[in-house]
Motif scaffolding. Structure first.
Motif, PDB file in Angstrom:
ATOM      1  N   ASN A 121      10.368  -4.227   0.488  1.00 62.55           N
ATOM      2  CA  ASN A 121      11.306  -4.211  -0.634  1.00 62.55           C
ATOM      3  C   ASN A 121      10.531  -3.783  -1.861  1.00 62.55           C
ATOM      4  O   ASN A 121       9.575  -4.450  -2.254  1.00 62.55           O
ATOM      5  CB  ASN A 121      11.906  -5.615  -0.838  1.00 62.55           C
ATOM      6  CG  ASN A 121      12.608  -5.756  -2.176  1.00 62.55           C
ATOM      7  OD1 ASN A 121      13.180  -4.803  -2.687  1.00 62.55           O
ATOM      8  ND2 ASN A 121      12.571  -6.943  -2.743  1.00 62.55           N
ATOM      9  N   GLY A 122      10.939  -2.671  -2.459  1.00 63.03           N
ATOM     10  CA  GLY A 122      10.277  -2.258  -3.691  1.00 63.03           C
ATOM     11  C   GLY A 122       9.856  -0.812  -3.668  1.00 63.03           C
ATOM     12  O   GLY A 122      10.402   0.015  -2.935  1.00 63.03           O
TER      13      GLY A 122
ATOM     14  N   ASN B  79      -0.003   0.556  -6.938  1.00 59.94           N
ATOM     15  CA  ASN B  79       0.581   0.432  -8.273  1.00 59.94           C
ATOM     16  C   ASN B  79       2.093   0.445  -8.076  1.00 59.94           C
ATOM     17  O   ASN B  79       2.674   1.484  -7.773  1.00 59.94           O
ATOM     18  CB  ASN B  79       0.135   1.594  -9.159  1.00 59.94           C
ATOM     19  CG  ASN B  79       0.676   1.478 -10.587  1.00 59.94           C
ATOM     20  OD1 ASN B  79       1.415   0.554 -10.918  1.00 59.94           O
ATOM     21  ND2 ASN B  79       0.310   2.424 -11.430  1.00 59.94           N
ATOM     22  N   GLY B  80       2.710  -0.717  -8.203  1.00 59.92           N
ATOM     23  CA  GLY B  80       4.143  -0.746  -7.953  1.00 59.92           C
ATOM     24  C   GLY B  80       4.721  -2.132  -8.027  1.00 59.92           C
ATOM     25  O   GLY B  80       4.167  -3.036  -8.658  1.00 59.92           O
TER      26      GLY B  80
ATOM     27  N   ASP C 208       4.061  -8.350  -5.324  1.00 60.72           N
ATOM     28  CA  ASP C 208       3.431  -7.599  -6.414  1.00 60.72           C
ATOM     29  C   ASP C 208       2.866  -8.502  -7.500  1.00 60.72           C
ATOM     30  O   ASP C 208       3.091  -9.703  -7.525  1.00 60.72           O
ATOM     31  CB  ASP C 208       4.427  -6.601  -7.017  1.00 60.72           C
ATOM     32  CG  ASP C 208       5.595  -7.283  -7.711  1.00 60.72           C
ATOM     33  OD1 ASP C 208       5.396  -7.837  -8.801  1.00 60.72           O
ATOM     34  OD2 ASP C 208       6.711  -7.260  -7.164  1.00 60.72           O
ATOM     35  N   ARG C 209       2.146  -7.898  -8.412  1.00 60.34           N
ATOM     36  CA  ARG C 209       1.333  -8.619  -9.389  1.00 60.34           C
ATOM     37  C   ARG C 209       2.124  -9.568 -10.282  1.00 60.34           C
ATOM     38  O   ARG C 209       1.613 -10.612 -10.694  1.00 60.34           O
ATOM     39  CB  ARG C 209       0.577  -7.602 -10.262  1.00 60.34           C
ATOM     40  CG  ARG C 209      -0.490  -6.820  -9.507  1.00 60.34           C
ATOM     41  CD  ARG C 209      -0.966  -5.612 -10.313  1.00 60.34           C
ATOM     42  NE  ARG C 209      -2.046  -4.906  -9.654  1.00 60.34           N
ATOM     43  CZ  ARG C 209      -1.883  -4.018  -8.663  1.00 60.34           C
ATOM     44  NH1 ARG C 209      -0.664  -3.742  -8.223  1.00 60.34           N
ATOM     45  NH2 ARG C 209      -2.927  -3.414  -8.125  1.00 60.34           N
ATOM     46  N   PHE C 210       3.356  -9.206 -10.619  1.00 58.36           N
ATOM     47  CA  PHE C 210       4.137 -10.024 -11.549  1.00 58.36           C
ATOM     48  C   PHE C 210       5.357 -10.670 -10.908  1.00 58.36           C
ATOM     49  O   PHE C 210       6.137 -11.326 -11.590  1.00 58.36           O
ATOM     50  CB  PHE C 210       4.570  -9.184 -12.757  1.00 58.36           C
ATOM     51  CG  PHE C 210       3.412  -8.722 -13.595  1.00 58.36           C
ATOM     52  CD1 PHE C 210       2.693  -9.623 -14.370  1.00 58.36           C
ATOM     53  CD2 PHE C 210       3.020  -7.397 -13.600  1.00 58.36           C
ATOM     54  CE1 PHE C 210       1.625  -9.206 -15.139  1.00 58.36           C
ATOM     55  CE2 PHE C 210       1.946  -6.972 -14.355  1.00 58.36           C
ATOM     56  CZ  PHE C 210       1.240  -7.881 -15.122  1.00 58.36           C
ATOM     57  N   GLY C 211       5.534 -10.492  -9.603  1.00 60.61           N
ATOM     58  CA  GLY C 211       6.680 -11.094  -8.952  1.00 60.61           C
ATOM     59  C   GLY C 211       7.992 -10.416  -9.289  1.00 60.61           C
ATOM     60  O   GLY C 211       9.027 -11.075  -9.360  1.00 60.61           O
TER      61      GLY C 211
ATOM     62  N   PRO D 261       3.085 -14.493  -7.211  1.00 56.69           N
ATOM     63  CA  PRO D 261       2.842 -13.087  -7.540  1.00 56.69           C
ATOM     64  C   PRO D 261       1.354 -12.760  -7.418  1.00 56.69           C
ATOM     65  O   PRO D 261       0.489 -13.599  -7.692  1.00 56.69           O
ATOM     66  CB  PRO D 261       3.303 -12.983  -8.997  1.00 56.69           C
ATOM     67  CG  PRO D 261       4.312 -14.079  -9.150  1.00 56.69           C
ATOM     68  CD  PRO D 261       3.801 -15.202  -8.285  1.00 56.69           C
ATOM     69  N   GLY D 262       1.077 -11.530  -6.979  1.00 54.83           N
ATOM     70  CA  GLY D 262      -0.309 -11.086  -6.864  1.00 54.83           C
ATOM     71  C   GLY D 262      -1.072 -11.733  -5.731  1.00 54.83           C
ATOM     72  O   GLY D 262      -2.304 -11.725  -5.734  1.00 54.83           O
ATOM     73  N   HIS D 263      -0.363 -12.271  -4.737  1.00 52.05           N
ATOM     74  CA  HIS D 263      -1.008 -12.959  -3.625  1.00 52.05           C
ATOM     75  C   HIS D 263      -0.619 -12.348  -2.284  1.00 52.05           C
ATOM     76  O   HIS D 263       0.430 -11.702  -2.152  1.00 52.05           O
ATOM     77  CB  HIS D 263      -0.633 -14.445  -3.623  1.00 52.05           C
ATOM     78  CG  HIS D 263      -1.438 -15.267  -4.578  1.00 52.05           C
ATOM     79  ND1 HIS D 263      -1.336 -15.108  -5.947  1.00 52.05           N
ATOM     80  CD2 HIS D 263      -2.363 -16.249  -4.371  1.00 52.05           C
ATOM     81  CE1 HIS D 263      -2.160 -15.964  -6.540  1.00 52.05           C
ATOM     82  NE2 HIS D 263      -2.784 -16.668  -5.615  1.00 52.05           N
ATOM     83  N   VAL D 264      -1.470 -12.578  -1.300  1.00 49.85           N
ATOM     84  CA  VAL D 264      -1.196 -12.212   0.083  1.00 49.85           C
ATOM     85  C   VAL D 264      -1.380 -13.467   0.926  1.00 49.85           C
ATOM     86  O   VAL D 264      -2.320 -14.239   0.718  1.00 49.85           O
ATOM     87  CB  VAL D 264      -2.106 -11.063   0.561  1.00 49.85           C
ATOM     88  CG1 VAL D 264      -3.581 -11.419   0.431  1.00 49.85           C
ATOM     89  CG2 VAL D 264      -1.779 -10.677   1.994  1.00 49.85           C
ATOM     90  N   ARG D 265      -0.457 -13.688   1.859  1.00 51.58           N
ATOM     91  CA  ARG D 265      -0.457 -14.879   2.695  1.00 51.58           C
ATOM     92  C   ARG D 265      -0.439 -14.425   4.154  1.00 51.58           C
ATOM     93  O   ARG D 265       0.415 -13.615   4.543  1.00 51.58           O
ATOM     94  CB  ARG D 265       0.770 -15.740   2.363  1.00 51.58           C
ATOM     95  CG  ARG D 265       0.821 -17.107   3.053  1.00 51.58           C
ATOM     96  CD  ARG D 265       2.029 -17.893   2.543  1.00 51.58           C
ATOM     97  NE  ARG D 265       2.194 -19.183   3.191  1.00 51.58           N
ATOM     98  CZ  ARG D 265       1.645 -20.320   2.772  1.00 51.58           C
ATOM     99  NH1 ARG D 265       0.891 -20.321   1.684  1.00 51.58           N
ATOM    100  NH2 ARG D 265       1.861 -21.450   3.422  1.00 51.58           N
ATOM    101  N   VAL D 266      -1.371 -14.970   4.960  1.00 51.77           N
ATOM    102  CA  VAL D 266      -1.554 -14.506   6.335  1.00 51.77           C
ATOM    103  C   VAL D 266      -1.399 -15.672   7.305  1.00 51.77           C
ATOM    104  O   VAL D 266      -2.040 -16.721   7.146  1.00 51.77           O
ATOM    105  CB  VAL D 266      -2.945 -13.855   6.523  1.00 51.77           C
ATOM    106  CG1 VAL D 266      -3.111 -13.370   7.958  1.00 51.77           C
ATOM    107  CG2 VAL D 266      -3.133 -12.702   5.536  1.00 51.77           C
ATOM    108  N   TYR D 267      -0.555 -15.481   8.320  1.00 50.00           N
ATOM    109  CA  TYR D 267      -0.365 -16.436   9.418  1.00 50.00           C
ATOM    110  C   TYR D 267      -0.979 -15.830  10.677  1.00 50.00           C
ATOM    111  O   TYR D 267      -0.588 -14.735  11.099  1.00 50.00           O
ATOM    112  CB  TYR D 267       1.114 -16.701   9.658  1.00 50.00           C
ATOM    113  CG  TYR D 267       1.815 -17.410   8.528  1.00 50.00           C
ATOM    114  CD1 TYR D 267       2.053 -18.779   8.584  1.00 50.00           C
ATOM    115  CD2 TYR D 267       2.256 -16.709   7.402  1.00 50.00           C
ATOM    116  CE1 TYR D 267       2.703 -19.447   7.556  1.00 50.00           C
ATOM    117  CE2 TYR D 267       2.908 -17.365   6.364  1.00 50.00           C
ATOM    118  CZ  TYR D 267       3.125 -18.730   6.450  1.00 50.00           C
ATOM    119  OH  TYR D 267       3.764 -19.384   5.427  1.00 50.00           O
ATOM    120  N   GLU D 268      -1.915 -16.566  11.294  1.00 45.24           N
ATOM    121  CA  GLU D 268      -2.581 -16.041  12.494  1.00 45.24           C
ATOM    122  C   GLU D 268      -3.268 -17.181  13.239  1.00 45.24           C
ATOM    123  O   GLU D 268      -3.931 -18.018  12.616  1.00 45.24           O
ATOM    124  CB  GLU D 268      -3.619 -14.980  12.104  1.00 45.24           C
ATOM    125  CG  GLU D 268      -4.280 -14.301  13.282  1.00 45.24           C
ATOM    126  CD  GLU D 268      -5.239 -13.197  12.850  1.00 45.24           C
ATOM    127  OE1 GLU D 268      -5.596 -12.360  13.695  1.00 45.24           O
ATOM    128  OE2 GLU D 268      -5.628 -13.173  11.654  1.00 45.24           O
TER     129      GLU D 268
END
Length: 672
Positions: free
Chosen positions: A76-77, A121-122, A141-144, A206-213
């Motif tokens: 999305n985006g 950048n987006g 993204d950085r600002f949600g 915002p500005g985060h990555v979350r990983v399930y593994e």
């Protein structure tokens, strides 16, 4: 923009996601993506997508996979630098089947892993499922700008662009308000991720990555803002004010061009009549060429209307200009839809006219609009920043009467300005003024005013929120480098983390735009513009008490002087008066009845009844206080939210045609 959703089995005993649940999730997001819908499903994961076609209209369907069809994405985006990233990936040996930024995103992840998001950048919410590794990656993204929620229940992870899709997936999911979310909302104006409004449902930071593994979860920031630190000039802009004007103009031109050119559909522009949207419109009209459309809100209440300035800028830019006139009854009629899309309590009606404005945009065939959002936060445009500067100046000599007189230069646009009565203003703004060096000092006046609304909470809700202090908990999580920034940078950071991300870009932004299938794009939140703005010396942005000084200098050659030099008038709308009087809609009485209040058990019926009576008695005048306005809107929005998402337990039964339908279990059974 689009709508994304999915279900992933976290444990070996959880059944594979059902096709029906995924269809319900996609169906509940059709307003975000009415053009196409798609599903992917294997033995552990299911992905759903509702598409608003803007880039690569013919071949950008989702869910989309890499060439080996082992890594799948729903997105999305927009990635505005995707052409540049694609060229780098091609040079590294990647092959592409489409012209979409979505395919660039999945290949970028395959090449660079989590660091791919640093290169983008987006604005985005992304879910990537690596079926070989059994790994799910969520990124925001950085600002949600783009929302992304997640919830763990009965061995499964549910995620989606909106809460309603998670609720639609499984009727067994519990539905209740989270007291911490109520506490934050009635203190900070919004929840701050990961905190959500509903119990058990969180929002990705915002500005985060979350990983399930492999049964584990890890989350990390791929970006955080940087400001010049005291006694360290390495991150500070080294040029003169004139140099800064040139650099800001250049960066904004590039950012605006990217947001127009990276679209295969026409792009329009919101035009409020203020500096920020007017500057974007002026830049955009030059870049777009030919037919360029602008859209404005007008108000039946003269206090809020900016028609004169809107039409002045429309004439200068030569745009094809469209207007919608909004009355109090229009706001009241739209308000239940506003809450359905916002999915959280709000303290102002300001989102309602914006929902009506995006409806006008869609009516004229436009799917993408540029706005001036982010300029006030990046270039210090709010009275809150000026107020903080005045109060700190006064706090260094608290006995000074001359310094206190500077308060009179604040909030000139308010009918009931808090600085009109000098004695009361000095008492209010002078509260705890000796703490002028403490974090959150500039925001303390707003938070104290908003927290007063918690007097309306029920005994049960008070018991669950009083042990907590939303403001104190937020301030305790400030980054270590916060104390080394200047006071303006500190104020900007807090404003971005709270009001901008959680309210302006969400309740007032994405949700009101996507409620009518319109995507918003924000040149002032471009990565390069933000880096430049954050590097500027404070006095380039807030010069004495002249807000957005450098931005005004940028705008001078392009806009009429009346627009550049006018006193700032923040976007506002009529509030409590929309819901009282002889024309008040019936749903207000129902939502604020003693029965409804006791059922929701968020507010005490007795003080709410007194508040409603007070507002009704003053329905025809303008003498309602800021606190009463916020209180009535806050209570009503919370009650509507309870009706729509908790009491009625809605799901989605909408039938949707699929453009992508991939079911690997079915494939495997056929091959066997």
């Amino acid at each position: 923009m689009c709508g994304i959703a999915g279900i992933v089995a976290l444990g070996a005993t959880a059944a594979r996601p059902s096709r029906e649940a995924l269809l319900r999730m996609a169906g509940s997001l059709t307003h975000r993506g009415p053009d196409e819908h798609g599903l992917y499903r294997d033995n552990r994961a299911g992905l759903a997508h509702a598409r608003l076609s803007i880039v690569d209209l013919s071949s950008g369907q989702q869910p989309l996979a890499d060439m080996g069809e082992k890594t799948w994405i729903v997105f999305n985006g927009e990635i505005f630098n995707y052409v540049e990233l694609r060229e780098k990936l091609v040079a590294l040996g990647h092959r592409f089947r489409t012209q979409s930024d979505t395919e660039v995103a999945v290949h970028a992840y395959r090449e660079w892993g989590n660091s791919a998001f640093e290169r983008m950048n987006g604005q985005w919410a992304i879910a990537i499922w690596d079926s070989l590794a059994g790994r799910l990656v969520l990124s925001r993204d950085r600002f949600g700008i783009c929302p992304l929620y997640f919830c763990e229940h009965a061995g499964r992870l549910y995620f989606s662009s909106e809460v309603k899709a998670i609720f639609a997936a499984d009727a067994a999911l519990p539905r209740a308000f989270d007291p911490a979310g109520i506490d934050q909302t009635f203190t900070l104006w919004t929840v701050v991720p990961p905190q959500g409004v509903f119990k058990g449902i969180q929002e990705l930071k915002p500005g985060h990555v979350r990983v399930y593994e492999d049964g584990t979860v890890r989350e990390q920031a791929f970006w955080k803002p940087s400001y010049p630190e005291a006694f360290d000039e390495r991150n500070e802009f080294a040029g003169s004010l004139d140099d800064a004007v040139d650099k800001v103009r250049e960066a904004l031109q590039t950012a605006t061009a990217l947001r127009i050119e990276q679209a295969d559909v026409p792009v329009g522009c919101y035009l409020s009549g203020g500096l920020d949207s007017s500057l974007v419109a002026a830049l955009a009209s030059r870049i777009a060429g030919g037919r360029f459309q602008t859209f404005s809100l007008r108000f039946a209440d003269a206090e809020y209307d900016e028609t004169r300035y809107q039409r002045l800028v429309a004439a200068v830019t030569g745009s094809e200009h469209h207007e919608v006139v909004v009355s109090r009854s229009d706001i009241a009629d739209a308000f239940p839809d506003v809450i359905y899309h916002a999915e959280r309590p709000i303290l102002r009606t300001a989102p309602a006219p914006l929902l009506l404005l995006s409806r006008l945009v869609r009516k004229h065939g436009i799917k993408v609009v540029l706005t001036g959002e982010g300029a006030d936060e990046m270039f210090a445009g709010y009275d809150l920043f000026r107020e903080g500067k005045v109060r700190r100046f006064w706090g260094r000599q608290p006995s000074s009467t001359r310094r206190a007189r500077l308060l009179e230069r604040l909030y000139p646009y308010l009918t009931r300005s808090p600085v009109q009565q000098q004695a009361m203003a000095r008492q209010f703004f002078g509260h705890d003024i000796q703490a002028h060096d403490e974090p959150g000092f500039a925001h303390d006046t707003r938070w104290r005013t908003t927290s007063a609304l918690k007097r309306l909470l029920s005994a049960d809700m008070k018991a669950m929120t009083e042990p907590n202090s939303a403001a104190a908990e937020f301030l305790a999580r400030l980054p270590a480098e916060f104390s080394r920034w200047g006071s303006l940078a500190q104020d900007q950071y807090i404003e971005i983390q709270t009001l901008m991300s959680g309210y302006l870009l969400s309740s007032q932004g994405d949700r009101m735009l996507m409620g009518n299938s319109v995507e918003g794009r924000f040149p002032f939140l471009d990565d390069d513009v933000v880096k430049l703005a954050n590097s500027l010396p404070a006095e380039y942005k807030l010069r004495v008490l002249d807000e957005k000084h450098v931005l005004k200098r940028v705008a001078e050659p392009m806009l009429p002087r009346e627009v550049v030099a006018r006193k700032k008038q923040p976007y506002r709308a009529p509030n409590a008066q929309c819901f009282v009087g002889h024309n008040a809609p019936a749903y207000v009485r129902e939502a604020l009845s003693e029965k409804a209040l006791r059922e929701a058990n968020v507010f005490d019926p007795e003080p709410v009844a007194r508040l409603l009576g007070k507002c009704q008695a003053r329905a025809t005048d303008q003498d309602l206080s800021n606190s009463d306005n916020m209180a009535l809107v806050g209570v009503l929005s919370t009650q509507l939210l309870h009706q729509q998402f908790i009491a009625r337990r809605p799901g989605s039964t909408r039938e949707i045609p699929l453009s992508v339908d991939v079911d690997y279990q079915v494939r495997e059974e056929v091959l066997a």
